[in-house]
Every structure is written in structure tokens, then in C-alpha cells.
Design a protein around this motif. Structure first.
Motif, PDB file in Angstrom:
ATOM      1  N   VAL A 313       0.831  -1.212   0.000  1.00 51.92           N
ATOM      2  CA  VAL A 313       0.000   0.000   0.000  1.00 51.92           C
ATOM      3  C   VAL A 313       0.861   1.256   0.000  1.00 51.92           C
ATOM      4  CG1 VAL A 313      -1.657   1.364   1.339  1.00 51.92           C
ATOM      5  CG2 VAL A 313      -1.993  -1.087   1.074  1.00 51.92           C
ATOM      6  N   LEU A 314       1.854   1.310   0.871  1.00 49.70           N
ATOM      7  CA  LEU A 314       2.713   2.488   0.928  1.00 49.70           C
ATOM      8  C   LEU A 314       3.482   2.670  -0.374  1.00 49.70           C
ATOM      9  CD1 LEU A 314       4.181   2.362   4.561  1.00 49.70           C
ATOM     10  CD2 LEU A 314       2.121   3.506   3.722  1.00 49.70           C
ATOM     11  N   GLU A 315       3.968   1.570  -0.938  1.00 53.81           N
ATOM     12  CA  GLU A 315       4.692   1.641  -2.207  1.00 53.81           C
ATOM     13  C   GLU A 315       3.777   2.151  -3.317  1.00 53.81           C
ATOM     14  OE1 GLU A 315       6.769  -1.180   0.451  1.00 53.81           O
ATOM     15  OE2 GLU A 315       4.684  -0.814  -0.109  1.00 53.81           O
ATOM     16  N   ARG A 320       2.034   6.481  -7.015  1.00 56.73           N
ATOM     17  CA  ARG A 320       0.931   7.138  -7.703  1.00 56.73           C
ATOM     18  C   ARG A 320       0.765   8.624  -7.366  1.00 56.73           C
ATOM     19  NH1 ARG A 320      -3.259   4.350 -10.015  1.00 56.73           N
ATOM     20  NH2 ARG A 320      -3.970   6.459 -10.524  1.00 56.73           N
ATOM     21  N   ILE A 321       1.068   9.024  -6.130  1.00 54.77           N
ATOM     22  CA  ILE A 321       0.865  10.426  -5.732  1.00 54.77           C
ATOM     23  C   ILE A 321       2.219  11.116  -5.685  1.00 54.77           C
ATOM     24  CG2 ILE A 321      -0.121  11.970  -4.002  1.00 54.77           C
ATOM     25  CD1 ILE A 321      -1.897   9.690  -3.084  1.00 54.77           C
ATOM     26  N   SER A 322       2.579  11.728  -6.780  1.00 53.49           N
ATOM     27  CA  SER A 322       3.926  12.285  -6.919  1.00 53.49           C
ATOM     28  C   SER A 322       3.949  13.795  -7.012  1.00 53.49           C
ATOM     29  CB  SER A 322       4.599  11.698  -8.170  1.00 53.49           C
ATOM     30  OG  SER A 322       3.829  11.992  -9.329  1.00 53.49           O
ATOM     31  N   SER A 323       2.786  14.439  -7.082  1.00 55.42           N
ATOM     32  CA  SER A 323       2.758  15.876  -7.354  1.00 55.42           C
ATOM     33  C   SER A 323       3.024  16.722  -6.131  1.00 55.42           C
ATOM     34  CB  SER A 323       1.397  16.267  -7.943  1.00 55.42           C
ATOM     35  OG  SER A 323       0.351  15.940  -7.039  1.00 55.42           O
ATOM     36  N   ASN A 324       2.604  16.261  -4.945  1.00 53.86           N
ATOM     37  CA  ASN A 324       2.593  17.133  -3.785  1.00 53.86           C
ATOM     38  C   ASN A 324       2.680  16.294  -2.510  1.00 53.86           C
ATOM     39  OD1 ASN A 324       1.752  18.885  -1.658  1.00 53.86           O
ATOM     40  ND2 ASN A 324       0.732  20.198  -3.143  1.00 53.86           N
ATOM     41  N   VAL A 325       3.647  16.604  -1.654  1.00 53.59           N
ATOM     42  CA  VAL A 325       3.818  15.845  -0.412  1.00 53.59           C
ATOM     43  C   VAL A 325       2.630  16.052   0.513  1.00 53.59           C
ATOM     44  CG1 VAL A 325       5.231  15.623   1.673  1.00 53.59           C
ATOM     45  CG2 VAL A 325       6.327  15.819  -0.555  1.00 53.59           C
ATOM     46  N   ARG A 326       2.051  17.250   0.507  1.00 53.50           N
ATOM     47  CA  ARG A 326       0.889  17.492   1.372  1.00 53.50           C
ATOM     48  C   ARG A 326      -0.285  16.602   0.966  1.00 53.50           C
ATOM     49  NH1 ARG A 326       1.278  24.053   1.076  1.00 53.50           N
ATOM     50  NH2 ARG A 326       3.273  24.271   2.174  1.00 53.50           N
ATOM     51  N   ALA A 361      -6.871  12.493  -9.664  1.00 56.43           N
ATOM     52  CA  ALA A 361      -6.224  13.791  -9.843  1.00 56.43           C
ATOM     53  C   ALA A 361      -4.727  13.662 -10.060  1.00 56.43           C
ATOM     54  CB  ALA A 361      -6.491  14.676  -8.625  1.00 56.43           C
ATOM     55  N   ASN A 362      -4.140  12.553  -9.580  1.00 54.64           N
ATOM     56  CA  ASN A 362      -2.693  12.367  -9.711  1.00 54.64           C
ATOM     57  C   ASN A 362      -2.309  11.362 -10.794  1.00 54.64           C
ATOM     58  OD1 ASN A 362      -0.939  13.743  -7.365  1.00 54.64           O
ATOM     59  ND2 ASN A 362      -3.001  13.287  -6.605  1.00 54.64           N
ATOM     60  N   GLU A 363      -3.249  11.058 -11.670  1.00 56.59           N
ATOM     61  CA  GLU A 363      -2.910  10.174 -12.778  1.00 56.59           C
ATOM     62  C   GLU A 363      -1.822  10.810 -13.638  1.00 56.59           C
ATOM     63  OE1 GLU A 363      -6.471   9.428 -14.891  1.00 56.59           O
ATOM     64  OE2 GLU A 363      -7.212   7.914 -13.500  1.00 56.59           O
ATOM     65  N   ARG A 364      -0.918   9.990 -14.064  1.00 53.75           N
ATOM     66  CA  ARG A 364       0.208  10.488 -14.845  1.00 53.75           C
ATOM     67  C   ARG A 364      -0.255  11.028 -16.189  1.00 53.75           C
ATOM     68  NH1 ARG A 364       4.181   8.594 -18.353  1.00 53.75           N
ATOM     69  NH2 ARG A 364       6.257   9.418 -17.933  1.00 53.75           N
ATOM     70  N   LYS A 365       0.206  12.220 -16.545  1.00 53.97           N
ATOM     71  CA  LYS A 365      -0.148  12.837 -17.821  1.00 53.97           C
ATOM     72  C   LYS A 365       0.804  12.321 -18.903  1.00 53.97           C
ATOM     73  CE  LYS A 365      -3.293  15.377 -15.842  1.00 53.97           C
ATOM     74  NZ  LYS A 365      -3.157  14.895 -14.477  1.00 53.97           N
ATOM     75  N   VAL A 366       0.237  11.661 -19.913  1.00 55.50           N
ATOM     76  CA  VAL A 366       1.034  11.071 -20.989  1.00 55.50           C
ATOM     77  C   VAL A 366       0.907  11.944 -22.229  1.00 55.50           C
ATOM     78  CG1 VAL A 366       1.411   8.989 -22.354  1.00 55.50           C
ATOM     79  CG2 VAL A 366       0.563   8.798 -20.018  1.00 55.50           C
ATOM     80  N   ALA A 456       3.073   0.432 -19.306  1.00 57.90           N
ATOM     81  CA  ALA A 456       4.393   1.057 -19.381  1.00 57.90           C
ATOM     82  C   ALA A 456       4.274   2.575 -19.433  1.00 57.90           C
ATOM     83  CB  ALA A 456       5.138   0.533 -20.603  1.00 57.90           C
ATOM     84  N   LEU A 457       3.283   3.080 -20.153  1.00 60.05           N
ATOM     85  CA  LEU A 457       3.108   4.532 -20.282  1.00 60.05           C
ATOM     86  C   LEU A 457       2.551   5.157 -19.003  1.00 60.05           C
ATOM     87  CD1 LEU A 457       1.632   4.512 -23.884  1.00 60.05           C
ATOM     88  CD2 LEU A 457       3.717   5.735 -23.203  1.00 60.05           C
ATOM     89  N   GLU A 458       1.738   4.429 -18.262  1.00 54.56           N
ATOM     90  CA  GLU A 458       1.126   4.968 -17.049  1.00 54.56           C
ATOM     91  C   GLU A 458       1.995   4.749 -15.826  1.00 54.56           C
ATOM     92  OE1 GLU A 458      -2.687   3.078 -16.899  1.00 54.56           O
ATOM     93  OE2 GLU A 458      -3.656   4.675 -18.071  1.00 54.56           O
ATOM     94  N   ALA A 459       3.057   3.978 -15.969  1.00 54.07           N
ATOM     95  CA  ALA A 459       3.933   3.676 -14.822  1.00 54.07           C
ATOM     96  C   ALA A 459       4.692   4.920 -14.397  1.00 54.07           C
ATOM     97  CB  ALA A 459       4.913   2.561 -15.193  1.00 54.07           C
TER      98      ALA A 459
END
Length: 459
Positions: A313-315, A320-326, A361-366, A456-459
């Protein structure tokens, strides 16, 4: 709640919030009364009322409900005259501790101009997780917090939202005050600096203002980008900066971007800000985010000792949530609370159920270009052949796969996608997308290829 109860409550707030915060923000308030579950307070200005509501409202509500459980919210109004404001300080005032009383006796008449930015007790060096993206900023902040001779002045920290600028600012202030309680450390936001400056101008007390700000040992100003475009405030900030540097006093500044990227900032101020050490807090990487989560889990365990966390879960959250630490910390807090309330294990199913909006909201923009490169590599063709005019199946099928993925994974319109594939018409893109949709239902290998490319693109 009576005026007598408010007087006792103020003493509790003084103990909870600290003497500085109490004198600057709570003491000027006047309790008006309680009606229909709303406690109303008079404040000297809109700014004070808004600041107290945002920063101390929850603490006040908690203490009030300990006396009267019927209060749902707080309301702040602006007091109309000086007599009412004097009454706020005279009525219900708690007995100050000996240290506070001594400070009050020795304080200059201009003490009401002195801002007191609230320091968060959570933001210390011990709770700051260090990784490669923020290692230099942490080391620089530590050097300043150690005190001693000034080696770089100012220290300018900049970076995006939620990367740790304010945490480091608070940590420096806490460390300096712990090492030397007599050191005059002033931490405030650029907005507070501007407000106090305008207040001094209005009340014709600029000499008091200059005396306060130019007599500090360490000046810390958060979010300095907010003074851009405000000429008079910039002028005073410039002179304050120079006066402190001339006295060899330390200055620490933070902003959301580098000095040369702050629009409408005077060149002479930009030059001064660049004269010290400018440190960029880079976006967090996976390892740092995972380390932050592991630290926060230990803190959450104090409140939710019975919540069990499944492996992975933590991994997953760190990935997945890479935009903002808050946002990352907020997601973990929500997960703990949700799991505790419904009595479930914190597993992947619960994570997706509880954090649907955050994950979306944090889905990777491809990008279309990234899709083209990945598909070209997968089918072992040149990128120029994919977007070129050749129509043989060796190139046409990968081209259609790339068009299909561009339609599914990006927000680009069909004409925009067509332009990125060698200027093709939108009807060509539409045909390619429909063709792949048909083939996926018939060709298991193609469906597997597309799913592999998507992951691969969404990773």
C-alpha cells in the motif's frame, strides 16, 4: 459562555498557543456573545479575524466546547472604535506568566506592530525526511540553524508547493530558539510583512516599524513572491534587507520560484536575493516519498494503533501520488481514519475505494510524443517511419496503435493527434482508432501488446 468563562479560556489558549501567539492574535479579541451555536468575537481588523479563524479557529473551538458543547462555529467581526478595542484587552485578560509579564513591562510602545508568525510544532529537523531532492536545502538550513558566524546571507529556499520550504523555515526557527532563547528570531509571511507595513503607514508609526524589523537577529520571510508588484512594500523590504545585512544579521527567505523568475520584482531586490545561497528544493522522487510515508505511519500509529496495513500500500501511494507531499500525507491520514472507522484492514481495495478522487487527480499525464516513442520501440521501427507517409502494414499498424493510445490516454482532440502524426486528417485518426478497437476483440496478441504499452506509459 460568559465573560468570566472567556477570561479563563484565554488563559488556556495562552498555555496552548504560546505567549507570542496569544499576545499577537488572541489578546486583541473581544468576546461578544453566543447565539444559535455561533460564538462571535470582535477583532481589530479583518486581517486579524481571518488569520485567527484560519490558524487558531480549531483550537479555540475545541477549548470553547470543553466549557460549552453547543458551539458549532466561530464568527469574527471588526470592532468599530478604539474604546471597544481597549476593552478587549482589559476585560477577561488572563494573568500572564512571570516571563510574559516581564516582557510586557520591557516591551516598547510599538509592540502591537510586531507580527508573530505561528510556528508549527510538527515542523522540526527531527521530522524532516531527507532525500536526494532536498539534501542540499536541508544541509543549508542546518548550517544556519547551528548559529555562529554568517557564511551565506541570505539563504533563499525555493520550490513548488508541498516540497518542504515552510517545514525547513519553521525548523530553523525552532532550532535557533532552542539553542539561544534570547536570540530575537522573527518569522513571518510576506503577507504579514506587507500588512504591518501598511498598518504603520496608516498610523504614522514608521519609525516604530523600522525599529522593530531592523533590530532582529534573524529575519525569516516566507513566500516572498507575494510582495512582487507592490512597490512601497518592496522599497521598505529592500531597506530592511540592507540594514540587517550591514549588521551581519541572518536573513532566510522562501518563495515558490527562483529570484530571477519572480515577475514584477525590482531588479535591486532580485540582485540582493541572489547574493547569498539560492537552493532549489526539487520535486520528490519515489524513495523520498516512500520514506515520508513510513515516517508518517509511525506518527499515525499513535492515534490508530489497531489499523493494519497490507503489503504494497505504501509503495503504491508513493508511486501514484507524486505531485505534492501534502496531498500524499493527506491521503495517508484519510486512509488511516477510514480504516479505523469501518474496522477494515488498509489494503489495496480500501485504498482505491477511499482515494478515488486523489488517485484520479494524480494520474500520470502522458503525451502523444511519448506514446509514439514507446510504440516505435515496442514494434522496433523508427519514429520517423511511424509519423511518415509510408502505408505498408509494418508501419501502418503501429501507427494506428499509437493513435488509439493517444486517444485513450491523452486529452488531445482528433485533429490535434492527426497533426502530430505527420499532419494527417482527423478522419484518418478516427479510422485508425476504430480499426484497433475492432482488432482488439479478435486478436489476443494485439490486446496483450496494447495492455503492456498502456501499463508502461502509465507507470
Amino acid at each position: 459562555m460568559t465573560q468570566e468563562q472567556w477570561g479563563a479560556l484565554r488563559q488556556s489558549l495562552c498555555d496552548t498557543l504560546g505567549e507570542n501567539n496569544y499576545k499577537a492574535w488572541i489578546e486583541p479579541l473581544h468576546f461578544d456573545g453566543l447565539k444559535d451555536g455561533v460564538a462571535t468575537f470582535g477583532a481589530p481588523t479583518h486581517f486579524v479575524g481571518n488569520y485567527v479563524s484560519q490558524n487558531f479557529g480549531d483550537a479555540m473551538l475545541h477549548h470553547i466546547n470543553a466549557l460549552n458543547g453547543n458551539v458549532r462555529r466561530l464568527n469574527f467581526r471588526v470592532m468599530q472604535d478604539a474604546g471597544e478595542m481597549r476593552g478587549a484587552n482589559e476585560s477577561g485578560r488572563p494573568a500572564a506568566p512571570a516571563k510574559a509579564a516581564a516582557a510586557a513591562q520591557s516591551a516598547p510602545a510599538s509592540s502591537d506592530l510586531l507580527p508573530s508568525g505561528a510556528l508549527d510544532q510538527r515542523f522540526t529537523f527531527d521530522s524532516f525526511v531527507v532525500g536526494k531532492p532536498n539534501a542540499l536545502a536541508h544541509a543549508a538550513a542546518r548550517r544556519v540553524a547551528d548559529g555562529g558566524e554568517v557564511t551565506f546571507n541570505p539563504l533563499f529556499l525555493h520550490g513548488g508547493v508541498g516540497l518542504g520550504k515552510t517545514h525547513l523555515m519553521h525548523a530553523i526557527a525552532w532550532e535557533l530558539r532552542t539553542r539561544n532563547p534570547h536570540l530575537n528570531v522573527l518569522y513571518l509571511s510576506a503577507e504579514q510583512f506587507m500588512y504591518r507595513f501598511v498598518q504603520a503607514l496608516r498610523d504614522r508609526r514608521m519609525m516604530d516599524f523600522k525599529s522593530i524589523f531592523r533590530s532582529v537577529d534573524v529575519l525569516m520571510v516566507d513566500d516572498v513572491q507575494f510582495i512582487s508588484g507592490k512597490d512601497s512594500t518592496q522599497e521598505e523590504f529592500f531597506h530592511t534587507f540592507n540594514a540587517l545585512v550591514d549588521q551581519n544579521k541572518q536573513i532566510v527567505i522562501s518563495a515558490d520560484r527562483a529570484p530571477d523568475a519572480i515577475k514584477d520584482l525590482e531588479n535591486r531586490i532580485r540582485s540582493r536575493l541572489q547574493s547569498g545561497l539560492v537552493v532549489d528544493l526539487h520535486p520528490t522522487d519515489y524513495e523520498l516519498r516512500l520514506g515520508i510515508l513510513q515516517t508518517k505511519v509511525e506518527q499515525q500509529r499513535q492515534h490508530y494503533p489497531d489499523v493494519e496495513i497490507a503489503d504494497g500500500v505504501l509503495e503504491f501511494l508513493a508511486h501514484r501520488i507524486s505531485s505534492n507531499v501534502r496531498v500524499l500525507e493527506g491521503a495517508l491520514t484519510r486512509l488511516f481514519a477510514f480504516a479505523s472507522l469501518i474496522g477494515r484492514k488498509m489494503d489495496m481495495d480500501l485504498t482505491h475505494e477511499c482515494l478515488t478522487d486523489v488517485l484520479r487527480a494524480n494520474e500520470r499525464k502522458v503525451s502523444v510524443e511519448e506514446i509514439q516513442r514507446k510504440v516505435a520501440e515496442h514494434y522496433n521501427i523508427r519514429l520517423s517511419d511511424m509519423i511518415g507517409p509510408r502505408r505498408t502494414r509494418t508501419f501502418a499498424r503501429p501507427r494506428q496503435v499509437a493513435m488509439f493510445l493517444s486517444k485513450k490516454l491523452t486529452q488531445r482532440s482528433l485533429p490535434e493527434i492527426g497533426r502530430r502524426f505527420g499532419g494527417r486528417d482527423h478522419t484518418t485518426v478516427m479510422h485508425g482508432v476504430k480499426r484497433i478497437e475492432e482488432l482488439v476483440r479478435e486478436d489476443g496478441q494485439l490486446a496483450e501488446d496494447i495492455e503492456l504499452l498502456r501499463r508502461a506509459l502509465e507507470a
